[in-house]
Design a protein around this motif. Structure first.
Motif, PDB file in Angstrom:
ATOM      1  N   GLY A   1       0.779  -1.228   0.000  1.00 35.97           N
ATOM      2  CA  GLY A   1       0.000   0.000   0.000  1.00 35.97           C
ATOM      3  C   GLY A   1       0.805   1.270   0.000  1.00 35.97           C
ATOM      4  N   CYS A   2       2.151   1.170  -0.130  1.00 30.74           N
ATOM      5  CA  CYS A   2       2.973   2.389  -0.082  1.00 30.74           C
ATOM      6  C   CYS A   2       3.063   3.093  -1.427  1.00 30.74           C
ATOM      7  CB  CYS A   2       4.371   2.075   0.434  1.00 30.74           C
ATOM      8  SG  CYS A   2       5.417   1.172  -0.729  1.00 30.74           S
ATOM      9  N   GLY A   3       2.573   2.472  -2.507  1.00 34.50           N
ATOM     10  CA  GLY A   3       2.578   3.118  -3.818  1.00 34.50           C
ATOM     11  C   GLY A   3       3.610   2.586  -4.786  1.00 34.50           C
ATOM     12  N   LYS A   4       4.401   1.597  -4.375  1.00 33.47           N
ATOM     13  CA  LYS A   4       5.508   1.153  -5.235  1.00 33.47           C
ATOM     14  C   LYS A   4       5.020   0.475  -6.513  1.00 33.47           C
ATOM     15  CE  LYS A   4       6.193  -3.042  -2.417  1.00 33.47           C
ATOM     16  NZ  LYS A   4       4.990  -2.818  -1.566  1.00 33.47           N
ATOM     17  N   THR A   5       3.982  -0.365  -6.423  1.00 32.59           N
ATOM     18  CA  THR A   5       3.469  -1.028  -7.625  1.00 32.59           C
ATOM     19  C   THR A   5       2.801  -0.020  -8.550  1.00 32.59           C
ATOM     20  OG1 THR A   5       3.216  -3.178  -6.548  1.00 32.59           O
ATOM     21  CG2 THR A   5       1.853  -2.772  -8.472  1.00 32.59           C
ATOM     22  N   THR A   6       2.149   0.997  -7.990  1.00 30.66           N
ATOM     23  CA  THR A   6       1.563   2.050  -8.825  1.00 30.66           C
ATOM     24  C   THR A   6       2.644   2.756  -9.634  1.00 30.66           C
ATOM     25  OG1 THR A   6      -0.271   2.397  -7.275  1.00 30.66           O
ATOM     26  CG2 THR A   6       0.220   4.184  -8.806  1.00 30.66           C
TER      27      THR A   6
ATOM     28  N   ARG B   1       4.710   0.514 -27.200  1.00 32.24           N
ATOM     29  CA  ARG B   1       5.727   1.242 -27.967  1.00 32.24           C
ATOM     30  C   ARG B   1       6.811   1.837 -27.073  1.00 32.24           C
ATOM     31  NH1 ARG B   1       3.018   5.721 -31.260  1.00 32.24           N
ATOM     32  NH2 ARG B   1       5.222   6.050 -31.813  1.00 32.24           N
ATOM     33  N   ARG B   2       6.828   1.476 -25.806  1.00 31.18           N
ATOM     34  CA  ARG B   2       7.799   2.062 -24.888  1.00 31.18           C
ATOM     35  C   ARG B   2       9.133   1.321 -24.856  1.00 31.18           C
ATOM     36  NH1 ARG B   2       4.709   4.741 -19.653  1.00 31.18           N
ATOM     37  NH2 ARG B   2       3.230   5.955 -20.916  1.00 31.18           N
ATOM     38  N   GLY B   3       9.192   0.133 -25.412  1.00 35.27           N
ATOM     39  CA  GLY B   3      10.437  -0.616 -25.353  1.00 35.27           C
ATOM     40  C   GLY B   3      10.773  -1.071 -23.950  1.00 35.27           C
ATOM     41  N   VAL B   4       9.729  -1.400 -23.182  1.00 34.44           N
ATOM     42  CA  VAL B   4       9.884  -1.818 -21.794  1.00 34.44           C
ATOM     43  C   VAL B   4       9.391  -3.244 -21.646  1.00 34.44           C
ATOM     44  CG1 VAL B   4       9.028  -1.446 -19.441  1.00 34.44           C
ATOM     45  CG2 VAL B   4       9.708   0.509 -20.844  1.00 34.44           C
ATOM     46  N   GLY B   5      10.174  -4.098 -20.970  1.00 32.85           N
ATOM     47  CA  GLY B   5       9.748  -5.454 -20.669  1.00 32.85           C
ATOM     48  C   GLY B   5       9.170  -5.518 -19.274  1.00 32.85           C
ATOM     49  N   LEU B   6       8.059  -6.225 -19.106  1.00 36.04           N
ATOM     50  CA  LEU B   6       7.368  -6.288 -17.818  1.00 36.04           C
ATOM     51  C   LEU B   6       7.154  -7.735 -17.411  1.00 36.04           C
ATOM     52  CD1 LEU B   6       5.889  -4.812 -15.507  1.00 36.04           C
ATOM     53  CD2 LEU B   6       3.831  -4.841 -16.921  1.00 36.04           C
ATOM     54  N   VAL B   7       7.550  -8.075 -16.168  1.00 35.74           N
ATOM     55  CA  VAL B   7       7.312  -9.400 -15.606  1.00 35.74           C
ATOM     56  C   VAL B   7       6.374  -9.236 -14.416  1.00 35.74           C
ATOM     57  CG1 VAL B   7       8.325 -11.448 -14.548  1.00 35.74           C
ATOM     58  CG2 VAL B   7       9.587 -10.223 -16.325  1.00 35.74           C
TER      59      VAL B   7
ATOM     60  N   LEU C   1      10.086  -5.423 -12.978  1.00 36.93           N
ATOM     61  CA  LEU C   1       9.740  -6.646 -12.261  1.00 36.93           C
ATOM     62  C   LEU C   1       8.817  -6.300 -11.098  1.00 36.93           C
ATOM     63  CD1 LEU C   1      13.248  -8.389 -11.974  1.00 36.93           C
ATOM     64  CD2 LEU C   1      11.571  -8.610 -13.803  1.00 36.93           C
ATOM     65  N   ASP C   2       7.625  -6.899 -11.085  1.00 38.52           N
ATOM     66  CA  ASP C   2       6.640  -6.627 -10.047  1.00 38.52           C
ATOM     67  C   ASP C   2       6.541  -7.821  -9.106  1.00 38.52           C
ATOM     68  OD1 ASP C   2       4.582  -5.687  -8.505  1.00 38.52           O
ATOM     69  OD2 ASP C   2       3.021  -6.059  -9.997  1.00 38.52           O
ATOM     70  N   GLU C   3       7.201  -7.745  -7.940  1.00 39.22           N
ATOM     71  CA  GLU C   3       7.203  -8.834  -6.953  1.00 39.22           C
ATOM     72  C   GLU C   3       7.420 -10.190  -7.647  1.00 39.22           C
ATOM     73  OE1 GLU C   3       6.928  -8.401  -3.697  1.00 39.22           O
ATOM     74  OE2 GLU C   3       5.776  -6.586  -3.299  1.00 39.22           O
ATOM     75  N   PRO C   4       8.498 -10.353  -8.401  1.00 33.76           N
ATOM     76  CA  PRO C   4       8.613 -11.515  -9.295  1.00 33.76           C
ATOM     77  C   PRO C   4       8.768 -12.853  -8.591  1.00 33.76           C
ATOM     78  CG  PRO C   4      10.674 -10.309  -9.226  1.00 33.76           C
ATOM     79  CD  PRO C   4       9.677  -9.483  -8.474  1.00 33.76           C
TER      80      PRO C   4
ATOM     81  N   VAL D   1      10.072  -4.059  -7.966  1.00 32.57           N
ATOM     82  CA  VAL D   1       9.247  -3.769  -6.791  1.00 32.57           C
ATOM     83  C   VAL D   1       9.263  -4.972  -5.864  1.00 32.57           C
ATOM     84  CG1 VAL D   1       6.838  -3.608  -6.053  1.00 32.57           C
ATOM     85  CG2 VAL D   1       7.702  -2.047  -7.785  1.00 32.57           C
ATOM     86  N   THR D   2       9.480  -4.735  -4.569  1.00 37.30           N
ATOM     87  CA  THR D   2       9.418  -5.817  -3.600  1.00 37.30           C
ATOM     88  C   THR D   2       9.115  -5.243  -2.223  1.00 37.30           C
ATOM     89  OG1 THR D   2      10.621  -7.693  -2.630  1.00 37.30           O
ATOM     90  CG2 THR D   2      11.905  -5.739  -3.122  1.00 37.30           C
ATOM     91  N   HIS D   3       8.569  -6.092  -1.345  1.00 34.94           N
ATOM     92  CA  HIS D   3       8.404  -5.710   0.059  1.00 34.94           C
ATOM     93  C   HIS D   3       9.391  -6.466   0.941  1.00 34.94           C
ATOM     94  CE1 HIS D   3       5.945  -9.394  -0.349  1.00 34.94           C
ATOM     95  NE2 HIS D   3       6.329  -9.622   0.880  1.00 34.94           N
ATOM     96  N   ASP D   4      10.270  -7.252   0.322  1.00 37.18           N
ATOM     97  CA  ASP D   4      11.220  -8.111   1.030  1.00 37.18           C
ATOM     98  C   ASP D   4      12.590  -7.434   1.031  1.00 37.18           C
ATOM     99  OD1 ASP D   4      13.167 -10.076   1.672  1.00 37.18           O
ATOM    100  OD2 ASP D   4      11.883 -11.693   0.961  1.00 37.18           O
ATOM    101  N   SER D   5      13.045  -6.988   2.208  1.00 37.85           N
ATOM    102  CA  SER D   5      14.301  -6.237   2.282  1.00 37.85           C
ATOM    103  C   SER D   5      15.511  -7.096   1.898  1.00 37.85           C
ATOM    104  CB  SER D   5      14.495  -5.662   3.685  1.00 37.85           C
ATOM    105  OG  SER D   5      14.556  -6.695   4.651  1.00 37.85           O
ATOM    106  N   GLU D   6      15.507  -8.367   2.290  1.00 39.17           N
ATOM    107  CA  GLU D   6      16.632  -9.237   1.927  1.00 39.17           C
ATOM    108  C   GLU D   6      16.709  -9.411   0.418  1.00 39.17           C
ATOM    109  OE1 GLU D   6      17.785 -13.906   2.395  1.00 39.17           O
ATOM    110  OE2 GLU D   6      17.159 -12.861   4.223  1.00 39.17           O
TER     111      GLU D   6
END
Length: 369
Positions: free
Chosen positions: A55-60, A94-100, A175-178, A208-213
């Motif tokens: 809920g901190c906004g990182k995935t947004t 058209r952004r040339g961005v890869g998303l997982v 990478l979204d919480e991959p 993006v992750t919520h895992d500090s390690e």
């Protein structure tokens, strides 16, 4: 041989722009300000992690960078070229961005090869096949080219999703919480593989992750988010060793917290006097002590003036032992704190045993409340 000032200036090359640059990004969901002035940049070949609680906004932020959420305020640039902001809105494809994605989003009716080749629209058929084979070899999945997603393990699906993202040679991978869907042992192995793959590809990566390690393992730099804002950005070492507040310190592992007040440039606590440099007199503070900063020794008469603890429980956690104890200030019976110590190896003193405590000042921090 000497160069004229003009010639020397002409020979200078401008530094390459960031592969991805987000400037003053703000985003609202109704009346809720989910992202509040986020600015980050990722250099070519760099891995930057957005780290923070749910809920901190990182995935947004990640979805805005990908174009999956429309940009409301701010600017997004790829290699110095504006792709969103100021009246510009380049569509995601058209952004040339890869998303997982978290769930990898593989097409169940396509085999691995066709999943990877799917994004190579406009490529000649032979080139599509060659490129798909190339990235499958990169992720170690070329032997599974004709398998279907349901026939693969979670780790294998994750590598196929990464291959699909890398196939069009994107300048940036998001990478979204991959690793959230993988069990702990598989997660450790897969993230090591993915880090090597990303570095070999040369693409910039925003993760993006919520895992500090996980963030410390993967990232060259980490941006810690809270309530839609970045509260600290730096290398993993900088954030771990020089946190700006108790929130950042506690996000990188369990901590002991002791409340106190600054007197004479220090805080008196049951574990000793802790320096409080730069804080004003009578300031209420929180002393943060990492469990690994607490070293323990058997108690002896020579330590009568040192802080001592009475063990409550001790548990072996594999590579370390966690000791719970009550620490009472020397010479006082009514001033104590509960403290955790993380000790390397097997160290399991019995409940009720008395131990001597020493604190590493490099892993002890004082923050104003």
């Amino acid at each position: 041989m000497y160069l004229s000032a003009m010639t020397a200036t002409a020979l200078k090359t401008e530094p390459a722009p960031p592969a991805l640059q987000l400037e003053e990004i703000r985003h609202r969901y109704g009346r809720v300000l989910a992202v509040d002035g986020v600015s980050v940049s990722v250099a070519p070949g760099e891995v930057l992690c957005l780290l923070g609680p749910s809920g901190c906004g990182k995935t947004t932020v990640l979805r805005i960078a990908a174009g999956l959420e429309p940009l409301q305020e701010g600017t997004i640039r790829l290699s110095g070229v504006t792709i969103a902001g100021g009246g510009v809105e380049v569509p995601p494809e058209r952004r040339g961005v890869g998303l997982v994605f978290q769930d990898y989003a593989l097409f169940p009716h396509l085999d691995v090869l066709d999943n990877v080749a799917f994004g190579l629209t406009g490529w000649p058929a032979a080139d599509r096949r060659a490129r798909a084979d190339e990235v499958l070899a990169l992720v170690g999945m070329n032997d599974y080219a004709h398998a279907f997603p349901h026939e693969l393990s979670g780790g294998q699906q994750q590598r196929v999703a990464l291959a699909r993202a890398l196939a069009p040679r994107p300048r940036v991978v998001l990478l979204d919480e991959p690793y959230s869907g993988l069990d702990a042992r598989l997660r450790d192995r897969v993230r090591d593989e993915v880090l090597h793959i990303l570095k070999a590809s040369g693409s910039a990566c925003l993760m993006v992750t919520h895992d500090s390690e996980e963030a410390m393992f993967m990232a060259d730099r980490i941006a810690v988010m809270r309530d839609g804002r970045i509260v600290q950005e730096g290398t993993p070492v900088e954030l771990y060793c020089e946190p700006v507040d108790a929130f950042v310190a506690s996000f990188f592992g369990e901590v002991n917290r002791i409340e106190g007040v600054v007197h004479g440039g220090a805080v008196e606590t049951p574990i000793g006097i802790i320096p409080a440099r730069g804080l004003q007199e009578d300031t209420p503070v929180t002393v943060v002590v990492r469990p690994e900063a607490v070293s323990l020794q058997p108690w002896g008469p020579a330590y009568a003036d040192d802080p001592g603890g009475v063990v409550e429980q001790a548990r072996l956690l594999g590579r370390t032992s966690l000791v719970h104890m009550t620490v009472t200030a020397p010479g006082q019976t009514d001033w104590s704190v509960h403290l955790h110590a993380r000790v390397p190896g097997v160290y399991l003193p019995r409940p009720g045993a008395r131990v001597r405590i020493q604190i590493d000042p490099a892993q002890t921090f004082v923050f104003a409340d």
